[in-house]
Scaffold this motif. Structure first.
Motif, PDB file in Angstrom:
ATOM      1  N   ARG A  61       0.810  -1.216   0.000  1.00  0.00           N
ATOM      2  CA  ARG A  61       0.000   0.000   0.000  1.00  0.00           C
ATOM      3  C   ARG A  61       0.847   1.273   0.000  1.00  0.00           C
ATOM      4  N   ALA A  62       2.158   1.114  -0.006  1.00  0.00           N
ATOM      5  CA  ALA A  62       3.037   2.282  -0.061  1.00  0.00           C
ATOM      6  C   ALA A  62       3.350   2.692  -1.494  1.00  0.00           C
ATOM      7  N   THR A  63       2.791   1.987  -2.466  1.00  0.00           N
ATOM      8  CA  THR A  63       3.059   2.293  -3.873  1.00  0.00           C
ATOM      9  C   THR A  63       2.656   3.734  -4.192  1.00  0.00           C
ATOM     10  N   ASN A  64       3.587   4.473  -4.786  1.00  0.00           N
ATOM     11  CA  ASN A  64       3.362   5.882  -5.110  1.00  0.00           C
ATOM     12  C   ASN A  64       4.126   6.208  -6.386  1.00  0.00           C
ATOM     13  N   HIS A  65       4.021   7.477  -6.826  1.00  0.00           N
ATOM     14  CA  HIS A  65       4.648   7.903  -8.077  1.00  0.00           C
ATOM     15  C   HIS A  65       4.268   6.916  -9.185  1.00  0.00           C
ATOM     16  N   LEU A  66       2.957   6.757  -9.322  1.00  0.00           N
ATOM     17  CA  LEU A  66       2.408   5.744 -10.217  1.00  0.00           C
ATOM     18  C   LEU A  66       2.043   6.326 -11.577  1.00  0.00           C
ATOM     19  N   LEU A  67       2.656   5.776 -12.611  1.00  0.00           N
ATOM     20  CA  LEU A  67       2.347   6.094 -13.999  1.00  0.00           C
ATOM     21  C   LEU A  67       1.509   4.925 -14.512  1.00  0.00           C
ATOM     22  N   ALA A  68       0.221   5.163 -14.671  1.00  0.00           N
ATOM     23  CA  ALA A  68      -0.717   4.079 -14.924  1.00  0.00           C
ATOM     24  C   ALA A  68      -1.407   4.227 -16.275  1.00  0.00           C
ATOM     25  N   LEU A  69      -1.690   3.092 -16.884  1.00  0.00           N
ATOM     26  CA  LEU A  69      -2.305   3.066 -18.210  1.00  0.00           C
ATOM     27  C   LEU A  69      -3.663   2.394 -18.181  1.00  0.00           C
ATOM     28  N   LEU A  70      -4.527   2.837 -19.090  1.00  0.00           N
ATOM     29  CA  LEU A  70      -5.730   2.121 -19.467  1.00  0.00           C
ATOM     30  C   LEU A  70      -5.558   1.781 -20.940  1.00  0.00           C
ATOM     31  N   TRP A  71      -5.788   0.523 -21.299  1.00  0.00           N
ATOM     32  CA  TRP A  71      -5.635   0.131 -22.700  1.00  0.00           C
ATOM     33  C   TRP A  71      -6.882  -0.599 -23.161  1.00  0.00           C
ATOM     34  N   ASP A  72      -7.018  -0.724 -24.472  1.00  0.00           N
ATOM     35  CA  ASP A  72      -8.168  -1.395 -25.061  1.00  0.00           C
ATOM     36  C   ASP A  72      -7.734  -2.000 -26.393  1.00  0.00           C
ATOM     37  N   PHE A  73      -8.548  -2.891 -26.898  1.00  0.00           N
ATOM     38  CA  PHE A  73      -8.298  -3.433 -28.238  1.00  0.00           C
ATOM     39  C   PHE A  73      -8.856  -2.470 -29.275  1.00  0.00           C
ATOM     40  N   ILE A  74      -8.011  -1.992 -30.163  1.00  0.00           N
ATOM     41  CA  ILE A  74      -8.425  -1.178 -31.292  1.00  0.00           C
ATOM     42  C   ILE A  74      -7.914  -1.876 -32.544  1.00  0.00           C
ATOM     43  N   ASP A  75      -8.820  -2.211 -33.435  1.00  0.00           N
ATOM     44  CA  ASP A  75      -8.482  -3.036 -34.600  1.00  0.00           C
ATOM     45  C   ASP A  75      -7.802  -4.325 -34.139  1.00  0.00           C
ATOM     46  N   GLU A  76      -8.305  -4.871 -33.001  1.00  0.00           N
ATOM     47  CA  GLU A  76      -7.886  -6.149 -32.432  1.00  0.00           C
ATOM     48  C   GLU A  76      -6.501  -6.127 -31.792  1.00  0.00           C
ATOM     49  N   ILE A  77      -5.900  -4.940 -31.662  1.00  0.00           N
ATOM     50  CA  ILE A  77      -4.550  -4.828 -31.112  1.00  0.00           C
ATOM     51  C   ILE A  77      -4.586  -4.016 -29.817  1.00  0.00           C
ATOM     52  N   PRO A  78      -3.954  -4.493 -28.734  1.00  0.00           N
ATOM     53  CA  PRO A  78      -3.894  -3.697 -27.498  1.00  0.00           C
ATOM     54  C   PRO A  78      -3.277  -2.326 -27.766  1.00  0.00           C
ATOM     55  N   THR A  79      -3.981  -1.286 -27.351  1.00  0.00           N
ATOM     56  CA  THR A  79      -3.571   0.086 -27.628  1.00  0.00           C
ATOM     57  C   THR A  79      -3.773   0.936 -26.373  1.00  0.00           C
ATOM     58  N   VAL A  80      -2.792   1.751 -26.051  1.00  0.00           N
ATOM     59  CA  VAL A  80      -2.921   2.661 -24.907  1.00  0.00           C
ATOM     60  C   VAL A  80      -3.990   3.697 -25.227  1.00  0.00           C
ATOM     61  N   VAL A  81      -4.985   3.823 -24.351  1.00  0.00           N
ATOM     62  CA  VAL A  81      -6.043   4.805 -24.588  1.00  0.00           C
ATOM     63  C   VAL A  81      -6.033   5.935 -23.557  1.00  0.00           C
ATOM     64  N   ALA A  82      -5.335   5.742 -22.442  1.00  0.00           N
ATOM     65  CA  ALA A  82      -5.225   6.814 -21.453  1.00  0.00           C
ATOM     66  C   ALA A  82      -4.038   6.559 -20.545  1.00  0.00           C
ATOM     67  N   CYS A  83      -3.451   7.658 -20.066  1.00  0.00           N
ATOM     68  CA  CYS A  83      -2.307   7.589 -19.165  1.00  0.00           C
ATOM     69  C   CYS A  83      -2.570   8.534 -17.992  1.00  0.00           C
TER      70      CYS A  83
END
Length: 261
Positions: free
Chosen positions: A169-191
């Motif tokens: 629970r001490a995890t910090n300075h987190l650079l996190a992604l949300l990804w989705d399939f676009i044209d069937e390929i995993p693609t970063v959609v938000a950071c």
């Protein structure tokens, strides 16, 4: 090429010091998407669907690892991947001569490969750095009238929640992604990024079952933490499907396209 809306207020910082610039983050996202697409192209020629082989449980880890390595590439020597597989954080900060000199005392190099001398110096690393995590969100289970999206199918319209997981629970300075399939390929959609996470932004640690199990201890970020991460949005794919969905008040809370209007 995918375009992203960048948050002009976003700061990828550590103890008040800027670690990554806007261009470096966007370049890392581009490199990640390109690398995953190339992986798909290379394996599909052998009639292999690498994403089906990996399965949904492993794909987020792969996307996160790709992004972490691409961040290192885009950061121009300011960050280095943690040399220990169980080290913390994922990307260690070596952006000054002092930090680089210290880092160089912690490993032995042979045939161009770096071997860590011990885990303790890499968990945690003295000068800190960035943690990287990725998720594709949670969708409802299948029903008689509605099928659950399978690997390769776009998920965003079905996502009801998303979160990230950590070993403590001490995890910090987190650079996190949300990804989705676009044209069937995993693609970063938000950071997203936060440098001020606290233990309250992480759920209670869930321990492995006493009788034995293959899982390790894990903390799942609750809605409070997810909302705070989303408020620290860095970049979102410039596509109304995603900006509209992420405008939900439990996430970013507004359509990010409006900042450019």
């Amino acid at each position: 090429m995918n375009k992203y809306i960048y948050n002009p207020s976003a700061r990828i910082d550590f103890n008040g010091e800027i670690v990554l610039t806007q261009n470096e983050v966007l370049e890392a996202i581009r490199l990640t998407n390109d690398a995953i697409r190339k992986l798909h192209e290379q394996t599909s020629t052998e009639q292999i669907n690498i994403f089906e082989i990996l399965g949904m449980r492993n794909l987020s880890g792969v996307v996160g690892e790709y992004f972490g390595r691409c961040i290192v590439s885009a950061a121009n020597g300011k960050l280095h991947s943690n040399l220990h597989q169980d080290g913390y954080p994922d990307l260690i900060l070596i952006n000054t001569p002092e930090k680089k000199a210290y880092f160089q005392t912690l490993y032995t190099e042979k045939n161009g490969k770096k071997y860590p001398n011990s885990k303790s110096k890499f968990s945690p690393f003295l000068y800190g750095g960035l943690e990287v995590k990725a998720t594709c969100g949670c969708v409802p289970p299948a029903t008689e009238s509605r099928a659950k999206p399978i690997i390769g199918e776009q998920r965003i319209e079905n996502i009801k929640s998303f979160d990230w997981k950590a070993h403590h629970r001490a995890t910090n300075h987190l650079l996190a992604l949300l990804w989705d399939f676009i044209d069937e390929i995993p693609t970063v959609v938000a950071c997203f990024y936060r440098s001020d996470l606290t233990v309250q932004d992480w759920g209670k640690i869930v321990q492995p079952k006493p009788e034995g199990g293959k899982t390790t201890s894990v903390s799942v970020m609750p809605p409070r933490g997810v909302k705070r991460m989303c408020e620290g949005w860095v970049a979102v794919l410039d596509n109304p499907i995603y900006t509209r969905h992420l405008s939900n008040r439990k996430w970013i809370g507004f359509d990010v396209r409006t900042i450019n209007s």
